[in-house]
Each structure stands twice: as structure tokens, then as C-alpha cells.
Scaffold this motif. Structure first.
Motif, PDB file in Angstrom:
ATOM      1  N   THR A   1      40.731 -11.736  41.505  1.00 17.64           N
ATOM      2  CA  THR A   1      39.917 -10.472  41.892  1.00 17.64           C
ATOM      3  C   THR A   1      38.412 -10.915  41.224  1.00 17.64           C
ATOM      4  O   THR A   1      38.491 -11.476  40.382  1.00 17.64           O
ATOM      5  CB  THR A   1      40.299  -9.113  41.510  1.00 17.64           C
ATOM      6  N   ALA A   2      37.445 -10.572  42.129  1.00 16.39           N
ATOM      7  CA  ALA A   2      36.140 -10.974  41.465  1.00 16.39           C
ATOM      8  C   ALA A   2      35.741 -10.119  40.294  1.00 16.39           C
ATOM      9  O   ALA A   2      35.927  -9.051  40.279  1.00 16.39           O
ATOM     10  CB  ALA A   2      35.055 -10.753  42.808  1.00 16.39           C
TER      11      ALA A   2
ATOM     12  N   ASP B   1      46.994 -13.235  52.011  1.00 11.75           N
ATOM     13  CA  ASP B   1      46.976 -13.596  50.914  1.00 11.75           C
ATOM     14  C   ASP B   1      47.902 -12.872  50.239  1.00 11.75           C
ATOM     15  O   ASP B   1      48.625 -13.524  49.073  1.00 11.75           O
ATOM     16  CB  ASP B   1      45.595 -13.148  50.381  1.00 11.75           C
TER      17      ASP B   1
ATOM     18  N   PHE C   1      46.111  -3.876  45.514  1.00  8.76           N
ATOM     19  CA  PHE C   1      44.893  -4.497  45.548  1.00  8.76           C
ATOM     20  C   PHE C   1      44.486  -4.841  47.031  1.00  8.76           C
ATOM     21  O   PHE C   1      45.370  -4.380  48.004  1.00  8.76           O
ATOM     22  CB  PHE C   1      45.087  -5.992  44.973  1.00  8.76           C
ATOM     23  N   THR C   2      43.216  -5.032  47.272  1.00  8.62           N
ATOM     24  CA  THR C   2      42.858  -4.900  48.758  1.00  8.62           C
ATOM     25  C   THR C   2      42.570  -6.646  49.366  1.00  8.62           C
ATOM     26  O   THR C   2      41.798  -6.864  49.869  1.00  8.62           O
ATOM     27  CB  THR C   2      41.536  -4.215  48.914  1.00  8.62           C
ATOM     28  N   PHE C   3      43.840  -7.179  48.810  1.00  6.92           N
ATOM     29  CA  PHE C   3      43.817  -8.491  49.700  1.00  6.92           C
ATOM     30  C   PHE C   3      44.323  -8.661  50.958  1.00  6.92           C
ATOM     31  O   PHE C   3      44.730  -7.666  51.528  1.00  6.92           O
ATOM     32  CB  PHE C   3      44.703  -9.562  48.687  1.00  6.92           C
TER      33      PHE C   3
ATOM     34  N   GLN D   1      44.933  -9.407  38.559  1.00  5.73           N
ATOM     35  CA  GLN D   1      43.477  -8.557  38.332  1.00  5.73           C
ATOM     36  C   GLN D   1      42.595  -9.724  37.753  1.00  5.73           C
ATOM     37  O   GLN D   1      41.428  -9.824  38.300  1.00  5.73           O
ATOM     38  CB  GLN D   1      43.727  -7.652  37.645  1.00  5.73           C
TER      39      GLN D   1
END
Length: 235
Positions: free
Chosen positions: A234-235, A169, A163-165, A230
Motif C-alpha cells: 500500500t502507498a 491483485d 484492503f482496497t486492492f 500494509q
């Protein structure tokens, strides 16, 4: 002959080339071997230093420094294995690995380097414990803190790879899932024990050579956590 060839082509078109069980097994083996080779290539400078330094406790800071490239390599391997193709016609593991390495190296290092530094302090304290002059129960406390730190690091590595957190975060989510997903934490602990056993009973190189299948099993154990992250974060 032309009619037979045409029927065969039609069958392939309907069923899809490389979709059978044998083809999927071959695709998995190819992906594991390729990802293993890429991981070794990415981490080899540091790993060579680890093998040359040996296991003397005084070398712990240098060993930690040599292990810095291993973090992005493990992250890229997790990225490639998570996005692996299931069919022979979809195999691009090397390209996916290097894309994951470029994408995740800096974010993962923001967590990997502090974790290595913290574990080095713990390891150095334990190996020089008799000289510290502190109560004996401190050793047990340090071991517990070290194990919890490793488990947290497993969660952070998986989340940061897929994930691109933001790094902060990822750190918070890793702590959250550490308690919320005990199955994933137990799987991480089991892999750590297995890695330690392979090192003690075999050689330091054995866990590295088996890194790809070990990481694939880690992803399998984290599938519920990955799905929850997910869906909820995540949006």
C-alpha cells in the motif's frame, strides 16, 4: 459532596472512561455479539436455504448458490472486527459492519463466486466419483486441490476485506501469502477442521453461531500478513 464529585470527574478525565480491563472485555463481548447478529442478518436468506436443502450431494449447486450472500457477510464481519473499538466510548460495530458490507460486497463477490463454483465442481466430482470411471488417485488429487483452494480463499477473504486492492491483485497476493505465510495457512486449515468438527458433532448452525469469535481468531493469526501487506503493498 461537590468536591468529591469534582475529584471523581477529574479522575475519569485523566484515566479515560472505559479504558480498564473490565471495560475492554465488555467492549469485546459487545462487539462480538453485535457483529454476529449483523452477520446472521446479512447471510440469513442464503443460510435458511442451506438448512432447508439438507446435505444431499445432488443439492450442491443449489447450496453453493445459497452461500453467495455469506461471502460479503464474512467480509463485513472481518472489516468490523479489524476496526473494532477497544473502549466502551468507541463502540460502533453495527455501523462499521454495514460500511464494510457496502464497501466490500462487489469486490469480494468477484472472488467468492468463482471459488464457490470451483469448490462445487470438486465436491460434485468427489460425490459422484464411482460413476466417473477415472483412476482412484484422482480422488486424492481433487481433495488436495480443494484444500489448497480453501486455504487460498481464506487469504483472499482477509486481504479483500481489509484492503482496497483490485480483485486480480487480491488473487495474486493470496497465492503469494499462501506460501510465504504458512502460519496463517495453518490457522486457516485449523479453523476449517474446527468448523467441520462442529458441524459433524453438533449441527450445521453451530459454526455460524460462533462465526464472530472464529473470525477474530483468524484475524489474530493473520496479523503478520496484514502488517506486511500494509507496509509493502500500500502507498
Amino acid at each position: 459532596m461537590t468536591a468529591v464529585t469534582g475529584r471523581a470527574a477529574t479522575a475519569v478525565a485523566r484515566g479515560g472512561f472505559g479504558t480498564g480491563p473490565l471495560s475492554r472485555a465488555a467492549a469485546l463481548v459487545h462487539t462480538l455479539l453485535t457483529v454476529e447478529a449483523m452477520l446472521l442478518a446479512a447471510a440469513s436468506p442464503g443460510l435458511a436455504g442451506v438448512f432447508l436443502l439438507g446435505t444431499d450431494p445432488s443439492n450442491l449447486p443449489l447450496i453453493a448458490l445459497c452461500l453467495v450472500p455469506l461471502g460479503p457477510a464474512l467480509s463485513a464481519a472481518l472489516y468490523a472486527l479489524h476496526r473494532r473499538g477497544r473502549e466502551l466510548t468507541e463502540l460502533r460495530p453495527a455501523r462499521t459492519f454495514w460500511h464494510g458490507w457496502r464497501l466490500n460486497s462487489v469486490p469480494v463477490l468477484r472472488l467468492w463466486v468463482p471459488l464457490l463454483a470451483w469448490l462445487t465442481v470438486i465436491g460434485f466430482s468427489l460425490t459422484h466419483f464411482p460413476d466417473a470411471g477415472v483412476p482412484g488417485w484422482w480422488a486424492g488429487l481433487l481433495v488436495v486441490v480443494g484444500v489448497v483452494s480453501l486455504l487460498w480463499g481464506g487469504h483472499a477473504l482477509v486481504l479483500g476485506s481489509l484492503f482496497t486492492f483490485r480483485s486480480a491483485d487480491v488473487a495474486r497476493l493470496a497465492a503469494y501469502f499462501l506460501l510465504r505465510r504458512p502460519t496463517a495457512s495453518l490457522a486457516t486449515a485449523s479453523l476449517l477442521v474446527l468448523t467441520g468438527g462442529l458441524t459433524v458433532l453438533g449441527t450445521e448452525a453451530l459454526p455460524v453461531l460462533l462465526a464472530a469469535p472464529l473470525l477474530l481468531s483468524l484475524l489474530h493469526a493473520f496479523r503478520s500478513e496484514i502488517a506486511e501487506a500494509q507496509e509493502d503493498f500500500t502507498a
